[in-house]
Design a protein around this motif. Structure first.
Motif, PDB file in Angstrom:
ATOM      1  N   GLY A 101       0.821  -1.195   0.000  1.00  0.00           N
ATOM      2  CA  GLY A 101       0.000   0.000   0.000  1.00  0.00           C
ATOM      3  C   GLY A 101       0.859   1.251   0.000  1.00  0.00           C
ATOM      4  N   PRO A 102       0.237   2.413  -0.153  1.00  0.00           N
ATOM      5  CA  PRO A 102       0.997   3.674  -0.140  1.00  0.00           C
ATOM      6  C   PRO A 102       1.819   3.831   1.136  1.00  0.00           C
ATOM      7  CG  PRO A 102      -1.261   4.049  -0.847  1.00  0.00           C
ATOM      8  CD  PRO A 102      -1.207   2.628  -0.349  1.00  0.00           C
ATOM      9  N   GLY A 103       3.124   4.008   1.005  1.00  0.00           N
ATOM     10  CA  GLY A 103       3.998   4.188   2.153  1.00  0.00           C
ATOM     11  C   GLY A 103       4.273   2.922   2.950  1.00  0.00           C
ATOM     12  N   GLU A 104       3.771   1.788   2.511  1.00  0.00           N
ATOM     13  CA  GLU A 104       3.918   0.545   3.279  1.00  0.00           C
ATOM     14  C   GLU A 104       5.315  -0.042   3.128  1.00  0.00           C
ATOM     15  OE1 GLU A 104       1.936  -3.933   3.694  1.00  0.00           O
ATOM     16  OE2 GLU A 104       1.103  -2.480   2.268  1.00  0.00           O
ATOM     17  N   ARG A 105       5.795  -0.651   4.215  1.00  0.00           N
ATOM     18  CA  ARG A 105       7.070  -1.354   4.217  1.00  0.00           C
ATOM     19  C   ARG A 105       6.822  -2.841   4.464  1.00  0.00           C
ATOM     20  NH1 ARG A 105      11.148   2.492   7.788  1.00  0.00           N
ATOM     21  NH2 ARG A 105      10.455   4.486   6.929  1.00  0.00           N
ATOM     22  N   ARG A 106       7.713  -3.658   3.924  1.00  0.00           N
ATOM     23  CA  ARG A 106       7.587  -5.105   4.118  1.00  0.00           C
ATOM     24  C   ARG A 106       8.970  -5.721   4.160  1.00  0.00           C
ATOM     25  NH1 ARG A 106       3.506  -9.289   1.635  1.00  0.00           N
ATOM     26  NH2 ARG A 106       4.667 -11.250   1.861  1.00  0.00           N
ATOM     27  N   LYS A 107       9.152  -6.667   5.072  1.00  0.00           N
ATOM     28  CA  LYS A 107      10.415  -7.398   5.138  1.00  0.00           C
ATOM     29  C   LYS A 107      10.286  -8.699   4.367  1.00  0.00           C
ATOM     30  CE  LYS A 107      12.404  -5.614   9.436  1.00  0.00           C
ATOM     31  NZ  LYS A 107      12.932  -5.968  10.777  1.00  0.00           N
ATOM     32  N   VAL A 108      11.283  -8.942   3.531  1.00  0.00           N
ATOM     33  CA  VAL A 108      11.378 -10.178   2.770  1.00  0.00           C
ATOM     34  C   VAL A 108      12.540 -10.977   3.343  1.00  0.00           C
ATOM     35  CG1 VAL A 108      11.845 -11.192   0.520  1.00  0.00           C
ATOM     36  CG2 VAL A 108      10.376  -9.172   0.698  1.00  0.00           C
ATOM     37  N   PHE A 109      12.284 -12.231   3.710  1.00  0.00           N
ATOM     38  CA  PHE A 109      13.305 -13.032   4.389  1.00  0.00           C
ATOM     39  C   PHE A 109      13.951 -14.024   3.421  1.00  0.00           C
ATOM     40  CE2 PHE A 109      10.650 -11.504   7.805  1.00  0.00           C
ATOM     41  CZ  PHE A 109      11.577 -11.167   8.780  1.00  0.00           C
ATOM     42  N   LEU A 110      15.281 -14.172   3.596  1.00  0.00           N
ATOM     43  CA  LEU A 110      16.069 -15.102   2.802  1.00  0.00           C
ATOM     44  C   LEU A 110      16.714 -16.115   3.733  1.00  0.00           C
ATOM     45  CD1 LEU A 110      18.153 -12.490   0.761  1.00  0.00           C
ATOM     46  CD2 LEU A 110      15.869 -13.308   0.197  1.00  0.00           C
ATOM     47  N   ARG A 111      16.814 -17.352   3.265  1.00  0.00           N
ATOM     48  CA  ARG A 111      17.588 -18.348   4.007  1.00  0.00           C
ATOM     49  C   ARG A 111      18.875 -18.609   3.236  1.00  0.00           C
ATOM     50  NH1 ARG A 111      18.297 -23.732   3.718  1.00  0.00           N
ATOM     51  NH2 ARG A 111      16.611 -23.981   2.183  1.00  0.00           N
ATOM     52  N   LEU A 112      20.002 -18.455   3.929  1.00  0.00           N
ATOM     53  CA  LEU A 112      21.306 -18.635   3.307  1.00  0.00           C
ATOM     54  C   LEU A 112      21.937 -19.926   3.825  1.00  0.00           C
ATOM     55  CD1 LEU A 112      22.730 -15.018   3.776  1.00  0.00           C
ATOM     56  CD2 LEU A 112      21.237 -15.881   1.966  1.00  0.00           C
ATOM     57  N   LYS A 113      22.492 -20.714   2.910  1.00  0.00           N
ATOM     58  CA  LYS A 113      23.224 -21.917   3.286  1.00  0.00           C
ATOM     59  C   LYS A 113      24.223 -22.230   2.189  1.00  0.00           C
ATOM     60  CE  LYS A 113      22.771 -26.700   4.836  1.00  0.00           C
ATOM     61  NZ  LYS A 113      21.839 -27.811   5.167  1.00  0.00           N
ATOM     62  N   ILE A 114      25.491 -22.331   2.556  1.00  0.00           N
ATOM     63  CA  ILE A 114      26.552 -22.576   1.578  1.00  0.00           C
ATOM     64  C   ILE A 114      26.854 -24.073   1.520  1.00  0.00           C
ATOM     65  CG2 ILE A 114      28.939 -22.093   0.963  1.00  0.00           C
ATOM     66  CD1 ILE A 114      28.740 -19.460   2.354  1.00  0.00           C
ATOM     67  N   PRO A 115      26.713 -24.695   0.351  1.00  0.00           N
ATOM     68  CA  PRO A 115      27.076 -26.118   0.224  1.00  0.00           C
ATOM     69  C   PRO A 115      28.558 -26.330   0.529  1.00  0.00           C
ATOM     70  CG  PRO A 115      25.758 -25.385  -1.653  1.00  0.00           C
ATOM     71  CD  PRO A 115      26.130 -24.148  -0.883  1.00  0.00           C
ATOM     72  N   PRO A 116      28.931 -27.512   0.998  1.00  0.00           N
ATOM     73  CA  PRO A 116      30.334 -27.754   1.405  1.00  0.00           C
ATOM     74  C   PRO A 116      31.330 -27.713   0.256  1.00  0.00           C
ATOM     75  CG  PRO A 116      29.021 -29.773   1.516  1.00  0.00           C
ATOM     76  CD  PRO A 116      28.062 -28.660   1.288  1.00  0.00           C
ATOM     77  N   ASP A 117      30.884 -27.866  -0.998  1.00  0.00           N
ATOM     78  CA  ASP A 117      31.829 -27.881  -2.115  1.00  0.00           C
ATOM     79  C   ASP A 117      32.100 -26.498  -2.699  1.00  0.00           C
ATOM     80  OD1 ASP A 117      29.258 -27.589  -3.047  1.00  0.00           O
ATOM     81  OD2 ASP A 117      29.598 -28.744  -4.889  1.00  0.00           O
ATOM     82  N   VAL A 118      31.529 -25.455  -2.131  1.00  0.00           N
ATOM     83  CA  VAL A 118      31.730 -24.097  -2.644  1.00  0.00           C
ATOM     84  C   VAL A 118      33.086 -23.584  -2.175  1.00  0.00           C
ATOM     85  CG1 VAL A 118      30.913 -21.711  -2.562  1.00  0.00           C
ATOM     86  CG2 VAL A 118      29.287 -23.590  -2.829  1.00  0.00           C
ATOM     87  N   ARG A 119      33.914 -23.158  -3.122  1.00  0.00           N
ATOM     88  CA  ARG A 119      35.261 -22.693  -2.805  1.00  0.00           C
ATOM     89  C   ARG A 119      35.541 -21.301  -3.364  1.00  0.00           C
ATOM     90  NH1 ARG A 119      34.656 -25.846   0.336  1.00  0.00           N
ATOM     91  NH2 ARG A 119      35.848 -27.710   0.908  1.00  0.00           N
ATOM     92  N   GLU A 120      34.491 -20.554  -3.638  1.00  0.00           N
ATOM     93  CA  GLU A 120      34.658 -19.196  -4.136  1.00  0.00           C
ATOM     94  C   GLU A 120      33.455 -18.367  -3.703  1.00  0.00           C
ATOM     95  OE1 GLU A 120      32.208 -21.467  -6.219  1.00  0.00           O
ATOM     96  OE2 GLU A 120      34.302 -21.804  -6.821  1.00  0.00           O
ATOM     97  N   GLY A 121      33.584 -17.061  -3.832  1.00  0.00           N
ATOM     98  CA  GLY A 121      32.475 -16.191  -3.505  1.00  0.00           C
ATOM     99  C   GLY A 121      31.318 -16.384  -4.470  1.00  0.00           C
ATOM    100  N   ARG A 122      30.106 -16.106  -3.996  1.00  0.00           N
ATOM    101  CA  ARG A 122      28.906 -16.185  -4.824  1.00  0.00           C
ATOM    102  C   ARG A 122      28.253 -14.802  -4.852  1.00  0.00           C
ATOM    103  NH1 ARG A 122      27.380 -21.451  -6.230  1.00  0.00           N
ATOM    104  NH2 ARG A 122      29.323 -22.655  -6.228  1.00  0.00           N
ATOM    105  N   TYR A 123      27.696 -14.434  -6.024  1.00  0.00           N
ATOM    106  CA  TYR A 123      27.280 -13.046  -6.233  1.00  0.00           C
ATOM    107  C   TYR A 123      25.948 -12.991  -6.969  1.00  0.00           C
ATOM    108  CZ  TYR A 123      32.144 -12.559  -5.031  1.00  0.00           C
ATOM    109  OH  TYR A 123      33.341 -12.657  -4.373  1.00  0.00           O
ATOM    110  N   GLY A 124      25.088 -12.081  -6.500  1.00  0.00           N
ATOM    111  CA  GLY A 124      23.794 -11.929  -7.141  1.00  0.00           C
ATOM    112  C   GLY A 124      23.068 -10.710  -6.617  1.00  0.00           C
ATOM    113  N   ALA A 125      21.786 -10.661  -6.891  1.00  0.00           N
ATOM    114  CA  ALA A 125      20.954  -9.545  -6.451  1.00  0.00           C
ATOM    115  C   ALA A 125      19.563 -10.067  -6.131  1.00  0.00           C
ATOM    116  CB  ALA A 125      20.869  -8.459  -7.513  1.00  0.00           C
ATOM    117  N   VAL A 126      18.958  -9.489  -5.109  1.00  0.00           N
ATOM    118  CA  VAL A 126      17.544  -9.714  -4.812  1.00  0.00           C
ATOM    119  C   VAL A 126      16.806  -8.536  -5.429  1.00  0.00           C
ATOM    120  CG1 VAL A 126      15.821 -10.108  -3.029  1.00  0.00           C
ATOM    121  CG2 VAL A 126      18.189 -10.861  -2.666  1.00  0.00           C
TER     122      VAL A 126
END
Length: 263
Positions: A101-126
């Motif tokens: 609505g006009p002037g309304e705020r809302r929080k959007v929640f993200l769940r983060l979990k890094i798989p064990p085989d990840v060996r570099e930074g990960r990059y994106g946008a919401v």
């Protein structure tokens, strides 16, 4: 408090009457989020989006991959298309489409979990995108979002590969490639000497004091302008040094020394 309003893209839709240009505006907080966490750990974070307009808007939320052009421009890519995608590390826990609505705020929640085989930074946008409604005229959709950098707790390999692509007596063209596994923010200097070793000139880049952001595997192309008068015709030793972002404590990340004829 809203830290800033950022518009990543404005798209015009030939639809029936909807919003006039400027009548919709979205704000996000924070506009940038960098998270470091261990593999296998779950973490929940929130992004707040605000409808700063005087009318209700429908908003679509989605993830996008992130890249930077050689000139440093932000590029949003389809989710999962980049080798450094966040798609396996981030889950949106809220509805993908909602109304503010006009002037309304809302929080959007993200769940983060890094798989064990990840060996570099990960990059994106919401990304938050207004969904045009109506049945006549021209409507406008506005995108805004939060850049998300996710770093696993790994040994960082911060290394910059330097290539001199050419130059003359007024400027030097460089290509800087991030050969490491995480993003870096860098600055550097160019030293010009005679073949006998006499220092003729020193130039610092970037000249606007804002460090260059380079994602892993990314390339930045820059031009260094000489501040002094053009050099006489001849061959010179050109040394390029690249450092980490703290200019008070230079941390070497890459270097190159070549002999270059400046015509």
């Amino acid at each position: 408090m809203w830290k800033c309003f950022i518009v990543l893209e404005v798209t015009f839709f030939l639809l029936l009457p909807g919003y006039a240009l400027g009548s919709i505006a979205l704000g996000v907080s924070p506009p940038f989020l960098e998270v470091q966490m261990g593999s296998g750990v779950n973490r929940r974070v929130a992004i707040e989006v605000k409808n700063a307009a005087g009318v209700a808007v429908a908003v679509r939320c989605f993830l996008a991959d992130l890249a930077l052009s050689p000139q440093g421009e932000i590029l949003l890519l389809p989710e999962g298309s980049s080798p450094l995608s966040l798609s396996s590390c981030v889950v949106l826990q809220d509805a993908r489409v909602f109304t503010l609505g006009p002037g309304e705020r809302r929080k959007v929640f993200l769940r983060l979990k890094i798989p064990p085989d990840v060996r570099e930074g990960r990059y994106g946008a919401v990304v938050f995108e207004t969904v045009p409604e109506g049945n006549g005229g021209v409507a406008v959709s506005i995108r805004t979002g939060t850049l998300l950098f996710l770093l696993p707790r790994i040994r960082k390999t911060e290394r910059i590969s330097v290539v001199v692509e050419g130059g003359d007596r007024e400027r030097l063209r460089l290509s800087l490639e991030n050969a490491g596994n995480v993003h870096v923010r860098v600055w550097g200097e160019v030293l010009v000497r005679t073949r006998e070793g006499e220092l003729l000139h020193r130039a610092v880049f970037p000249q606007n004091e804002k460090n260059l952001l380079i994602l892993p595997g990314g390339v930045r192309k820059i031009t260094v302008e000489w501040e002094k008068q053009p050099f006489p015709l001849g061959e010179y030793e050109v040394e390029v040094r690249v450092f980490g972002e703290d200019r008070r404590r230079p941390r070497p990340l890459g270097a190159l020394k070549v002999f270059l004829a400046l015509p």
